[in-house]
Design an enzyme around this catalytic site. Structure first.
Site, PDB file in Angstrom:
ATOM      1  N   ALA A 152      49.647  41.258  44.859  1.00  0.00           N
ATOM      2  CA  ALA A 152      48.413  41.715  45.495  1.00  0.00           C
ATOM      3  C   ALA A 152      47.247  41.146  44.706  1.00  0.00           C
ATOM      4  O   ALA A 152      47.303  41.058  43.476  1.00  0.00           O
ATOM      5  CB  ALA A 152      48.344  43.239  45.512  1.00  0.00           C
ATOM      6  N   ALA A 179      42.766  40.980  44.638  1.00  0.00           N
ATOM      7  CA  ALA A 179      41.477  41.426  45.165  1.00  0.00           C
ATOM      8  C   ALA A 179      40.377  40.621  44.491  1.00  0.00           C
ATOM      9  O   ALA A 179      40.648  39.705  43.721  1.00  0.00           O
ATOM     10  CB  ALA A 179      41.305  42.927  44.920  1.00  0.00           C
ATOM     11  N   SER A 180      39.148  40.984  44.765  1.00  0.00           N
ATOM     12  CA  SER A 180      38.031  40.178  44.283  1.00  0.00           C
ATOM     13  C   SER A 180      37.856  40.232  42.769  1.00  0.00           C
ATOM     14  O   SER A 180      37.364  39.276  42.170  1.00  0.00           O
ATOM     15  CB  SER A 180      36.736  40.613  44.966  1.00  0.00           C
ATOM     16  OG  SER A 180      36.518  41.991  44.749  1.00  0.00           O
ATOM     17  N   ALA A 188      40.463  41.523  40.485  1.00  0.00           N
ATOM     18  CA  ALA A 188      41.722  41.554  39.730  1.00  0.00           C
ATOM     19  C   ALA A 188      42.897  41.263  40.650  1.00  0.00           C
ATOM     20  O   ALA A 188      42.743  41.171  41.869  1.00  0.00           O
ATOM     21  CB  ALA A 188      41.908  42.927  39.085  1.00  0.00           C
ATOM     22  N   GLN A 189      44.076  41.117  40.047  1.00  0.00           N
ATOM     23  CA  GLN A 189      45.303  41.005  40.830  1.00  0.00           C
ATOM     24  C   GLN A 189      46.406  41.774  40.124  1.00  0.00           C
ATOM     25  O   GLN A 189      46.303  42.101  38.940  1.00  0.00           O
ATOM     26  CB  GLN A 189      45.685  39.551  41.050  1.00  0.00           C
ATOM     27  CG  GLN A 189      45.998  38.758  39.810  1.00  0.00           C
ATOM     28  CD  GLN A 189      46.077  37.263  40.110  1.00  0.00           C
ATOM     29  OE1 GLN A 189      45.292  36.731  40.901  1.00  0.00           O
ATOM     30  NE2 GLN A 189      47.028  36.586  39.502  1.00  0.00           N
ATOM     31  N   VAL A 190      47.460  42.070  40.890  1.00  0.00           N
ATOM     32  CA  VAL A 190      48.525  42.923  40.377  1.00  0.00           C
ATOM     33  C   VAL A 190      49.854  42.185  40.385  1.00  0.00           C
ATOM     34  O   VAL A 190      50.186  41.486  41.346  1.00  0.00           O
ATOM     35  CB  VAL A 190      48.636  44.219  41.219  1.00  0.00           C
ATOM     36  CG1 VAL A 190      49.701  45.150  40.645  1.00  0.00           C
ATOM     37  CG2 VAL A 190      47.295  44.932  41.278  1.00  0.00           C
ATOM     38  N   ASP A 242      40.852  57.558  45.280  1.00  0.00           N
ATOM     39  CA  ASP A 242      42.136  57.016  45.718  1.00  0.00           C
ATOM     40  C   ASP A 242      43.079  58.122  46.156  1.00  0.00           C
ATOM     41  O   ASP A 242      43.977  57.904  46.930  1.00  0.00           O
ATOM     42  CB  ASP A 242      42.792  56.203  44.599  1.00  0.00           C
ATOM     43  CG  ASP A 242      42.033  54.900  44.354  1.00  0.00           C
ATOM     44  OD1 ASP A 242      41.241  54.505  45.213  1.00  0.00           O
ATOM     45  OD2 ASP A 242      42.240  54.305  43.291  1.00  0.00           O
TER      46      ASP A 242
END
Length: 202
Positions: free
Chosen positions: A46, A48-49, A51-53, A202
């Protein structure tokens, strides 16, 4: 229309290269991922703008998710926010209605919040505190944070497999009781807001 546009924020963006991920982890945690974790997937699952996982497994066999902040994102965000704030100041000097809205003040508050979110120590603290607050509620589980493998730019958390709450078909296919999920979520919300005074979006 708003819901459609906001849902696009959840879509994946192109990940940054795995060699940069490795460098970032060494820089933050002091060792390469292949030493810190029993296994580490170099390709992000995954992105995103900011960070990434990556999926990984701890040496005790626990599956984890490792969120790695994009290189130089803090500098880029500060530059972008600075441009927005300068533009707001210029517009405010020329428009009474914009001054009345306090666009400059709103942007300063927004900027402060955005920059705070780039420090994952706050995210780790929030997860730990929320976990303590939700400990006695049925149907609520907060992923564990592994603080020894987390810094301001890398956070390692328990990997949780789940179904998106908005995917009704998937919920039913998984045999999940939607009414029970709704009750549990409502209990958690009530405890967070009027009881604990600590709310996690969340």
């Amino acid at each position: 229309d708003w819901a459609t546009e906001l849902s696009r924020l959840q879509d994946a963006v192109p990940p940054f290269p795995s060699d940069q991920v490795r460098e970032r982890i060494i820089e933050e945690l002091g060792a390469p991922p292949e030493e810190l974790y029993a296994s580490f997937e170099p390709q992000a699952f995954a992105a995103a703008s900011t960070a990434q996982v990556h999926r990984a497994v701890l040496h005790d066999g626990t599956a984890v998710a490792v969120k790695v902040q994009r290189p130089n994102i803090s500098k880029m965000m500060r530059a972008d926010l600075g441009i927005m704030q300068n533009a707001a100041r210029v517009v405010s000097t020329r428009s009474e209605s914009v001054r009345a809205l306090d666009l400059v003040g709103m942007l300063e508050q927004f900027s402060s919040g955005v920059l705070e979110e780039l420090d994952y120590r706050g995210e780790a603290y929030n997860a730990l505190r929320l976990s303590e607050n939700m400990a006695n509620l049925p149907g609520v589980h907060v992923p564990a944070v592994y603080t020894e493998l987390s810094t301001s730019a890398v956070i390692t958390q328990e990997f949780i497999r789940g179904v998106k709450v908005s995917d009704v078909e998937a919920l039913e296919k998984a045999g999940l009781d939607r009414e029970e999920i709704a009750r549990n979520a409502l209990r958690a919300l009530i405890k967070q807001l009027p009881v604990d005074g600590f709310f996690h979006a969340d």
